[in-house]
Design a protein around this motif. Structure first.
Motif, PDB file in Angstrom:
ATOM      1  N   UNK A 204       0.130  -0.837  -0.153  1.00  0.00           N
ATOM      2  CA  UNK A 204      -0.209   0.135   0.268  1.00  0.00           C
ATOM      3  C   UNK A 204       0.760   0.907   0.470  1.00  0.00           C
ATOM      4  N   UNK A 205       0.304   2.792  -0.301  1.00  0.00           N
ATOM      5  CA  UNK A 205       1.216   4.055  -0.267  1.00  0.00           C
ATOM      6  C   UNK A 205       1.826   4.052   1.038  1.00  0.00           C
ATOM      7  N   UNK A 206       1.423   3.054   2.086  1.00  0.00           N
ATOM      8  CA  UNK A 206       2.328   3.788   3.490  1.00  0.00           C
ATOM      9  C   UNK A 206       3.427   3.417   3.624  1.00  0.00           C
ATOM     10  N   UNK A 207       3.533   1.715   2.926  1.00  0.00           N
ATOM     11  CA  UNK A 207       4.512   1.514   2.872  1.00  0.00           C
ATOM     12  C   UNK A 207       5.740   1.760   1.340  1.00  0.00           C
ATOM     13  N   UNK A 208       5.264   2.931   0.710  1.00  0.00           N
ATOM     14  CA  UNK A 208       5.649   3.065  -0.493  1.00  0.00           C
ATOM     15  C   UNK A 208       6.356   4.743  -0.444  1.00  0.00           C
ATOM     16  N   UNK A 209       5.318   4.800   0.976  1.00  0.00           N
ATOM     17  CA  UNK A 209       5.979   6.560   1.001  1.00  0.00           C
ATOM     18  C   UNK A 209       7.348   5.968   2.838  1.00  0.00           C
ATOM     19  N   UNK A 210       7.333   4.638   3.229  1.00  0.00           N
ATOM     20  CA  UNK A 210       8.275   4.649   3.946  1.00  0.00           C
ATOM     21  C   UNK A 210       9.687   4.040   3.185  1.00  0.00           C
ATOM     22  N   UNK A 235       6.949  13.429  -0.105  1.00  0.00           N
ATOM     23  CA  UNK A 235       6.038  12.808   0.446  1.00  0.00           C
ATOM     24  C   UNK A 235       4.309  13.339  -0.751  1.00  0.00           C
ATOM     25  N   UNK A 236       4.605  13.484  -1.797  1.00  0.00           N
ATOM     26  CA  UNK A 236       3.103  13.404  -3.010  1.00  0.00           C
ATOM     27  C   UNK A 236       3.593  11.766  -2.891  1.00  0.00           C
ATOM     28  N   UNK A 237       1.738  11.368  -3.314  1.00  0.00           N
ATOM     29  CA  UNK A 237       1.753  10.002  -3.501  1.00  0.00           C
ATOM     30  C   UNK A 237       1.265  10.036  -4.680  1.00  0.00           C
ATOM     31  N   UNK A 238       1.445   9.720  -5.704  1.00  0.00           N
ATOM     32  CA  UNK A 238       0.215   9.303  -7.588  1.00  0.00           C
ATOM     33  C   UNK A 238      -0.029   7.987  -7.616  1.00  0.00           C
ATOM     34  N   UNK A 239      -1.382   8.528  -8.143  1.00  0.00           N
ATOM     35  CA  UNK A 239      -1.977   6.535  -8.604  1.00  0.00           C
ATOM     36  C   UNK A 239      -2.686   7.126  -9.931  1.00  0.00           C
ATOM     37  N   UNK A 240      -1.344   6.111 -11.322  1.00  0.00           N
ATOM     38  CA  UNK A 240      -2.348   6.203 -12.523  1.00  0.00           C
ATOM     39  C   UNK A 240      -2.569   4.370 -12.406  1.00  0.00           C
ATOM     40  N   UNK A 241      -3.597   4.663 -13.850  1.00  0.00           N
ATOM     41  CA  UNK A 241      -4.385   4.302 -13.815  1.00  0.00           C
ATOM     42  C   UNK A 241      -3.429   3.289 -15.395  1.00  0.00           C
ATOM     43  N   UNK A 242      -4.001   1.579 -15.271  1.00  0.00           N
ATOM     44  CA  UNK A 242      -3.357   1.024 -17.006  1.00  0.00           C
ATOM     45  C   UNK A 242      -4.488   1.461 -17.922  1.00  0.00           C
TER      46      UNK A 242
END
Length: 313
Positions: A204-210, A235-242
């Motif tokens: 998840x995003x928290x793992x990615x941020x860590x 500290x920015x979070x991004x999500x792009x669809x396939x």
């Protein structure tokens, strides 16, 4: 310019009724020869995504043999400058692949000249480069040295930590991560890296941020049909669809993603835009067989992006 330092292989594929057991011989009617190696795959993917807008060069090592000559010719035919490749008195890297009727495979990789790859000649290339692309099919020490050279030259270092090294020399791995600007992993590789650096194994995003905080890098996690996620060092979070597709072969998707990402970054696109192009490239690569042959062109990527956004194609 995009500089790729990494592996160059030739894949020998035999299609068999079943994978042989120890001590057993299984006959195949013929065999196929394909060009591979994650370094070469990503270089060709970058060249196709850039389509001449950014030159791509390949550094690494091949053997002084016909397979090495063929690998050089294949790179050149696909728009990649192979002149920085070293030639060693060792066989060119080869992957021996048996594929059964169910699509299962057994792979033996003989690293050959890849094990002798050195970054010594990268200096002049990096002076004119925007992006340096690295993977882990050549020795860790060589990859770490290349990353350090890229960082010292002010080049954006993109590291695809694949495969994740088993029981690595941690100071060398830490030095590699410290010199990395953009770290690209799939979910399994992210889990493995968390285990190596002592972070909790949680998706998840928290793992990615860590991971981004631990490595001081922008961390990109590929999610297959779900697209890709990123956590930036800011500290920015991004999500792009396939791009929705009906895949026929996912072999080259990850390398197509990395190559297209590198091309976008070399053209100074924002990370979110480069990720969108990379996600589309990875999906399009699933529509054809072969890691290199399936890498999409710039025109195909741009057409798919226009279709997604509803623009006229």
């Amino acid at each position: 310019m995009i500089v790729v330092f990494g592996s160059v292989n030739v894949d020998l594929v035999a299609r068999v009724s079943r994978i042989p057991r120890p001590g057993e011989t299984v006959l195949a009617p013929t065999h196929e020869r394909h060009h591979g190696g994650k370094g070469a795959n990503q270089a060709i993917a970058a060249a196709r995504a850039a389509d001449g807008a950014i030159p791509v060069v390949m550094a690494g090592a091949v053997g002084d043999d016909p397979l090495g000559e063929a690998a050089r010719a294949n790179l050149a035919a696909n728009g990649v400058d192979p002149s920085p490749l070293e030639t060693h008195d060792a066989p060119t890297g080869v992957a021996f692949i048996a594929v059964d009727d169910e699509g299962e495979n057994a792979i033996t990789v003989a690293s050959g000249a890849n094990a002798l790859a050195r970054p010594d000649g990268l200096g002049p290339l990096l002076a004119d480069a925007e992006v340096l692309v690295l993977q882990m099919e050549v020795p860790l020490a060589a990859v770490a040295a290349a990353a350090r050279m890229g960082a010292e030259a002010g080049v954006r270092v993109v590291l695809n930590l694949a495969p994740v090294p088993i029981d690595p020399h941690m100071p060398t791995l830490d030095a590699l991560l410290a010199a990395t600007d953009v770290l690209v992993l799939n979910g399994h590789e992210a889990d493995a890296l968390c285990a190596l650096v002592g972070l909790p194994d949680r998706d998840g995003p928290s793992r990615d941020a860590a991971l981004a905080a631990r490595c001081a890098a922008d961390v990109v996690v590929t999610l297959g049909a779900a697209g890709a996620r990123a956590a930036t060092r800011g500290g920015e979070s991004l999500l792009v669809p396939a791009l929705p597709v009906d895949p026929v072969d996912t072999t080259g998707a990850g390398d197509a993603f990395v190559g297209a990402l590198a091309a976008g970054l070399a053209e100074d696109l924002p990370l979110a835009d480069a990720l969108a192009r990379a996600a589309v490239a990875g999906a399009l690569a699933c529509l054809a067989f072969g890691a290199q042959a399936a890498s999409p062109t710039r025109a195909a990527i741009e057409a798919a992006l226009r279709t997604r956004t509803g623009e006229p194609s």
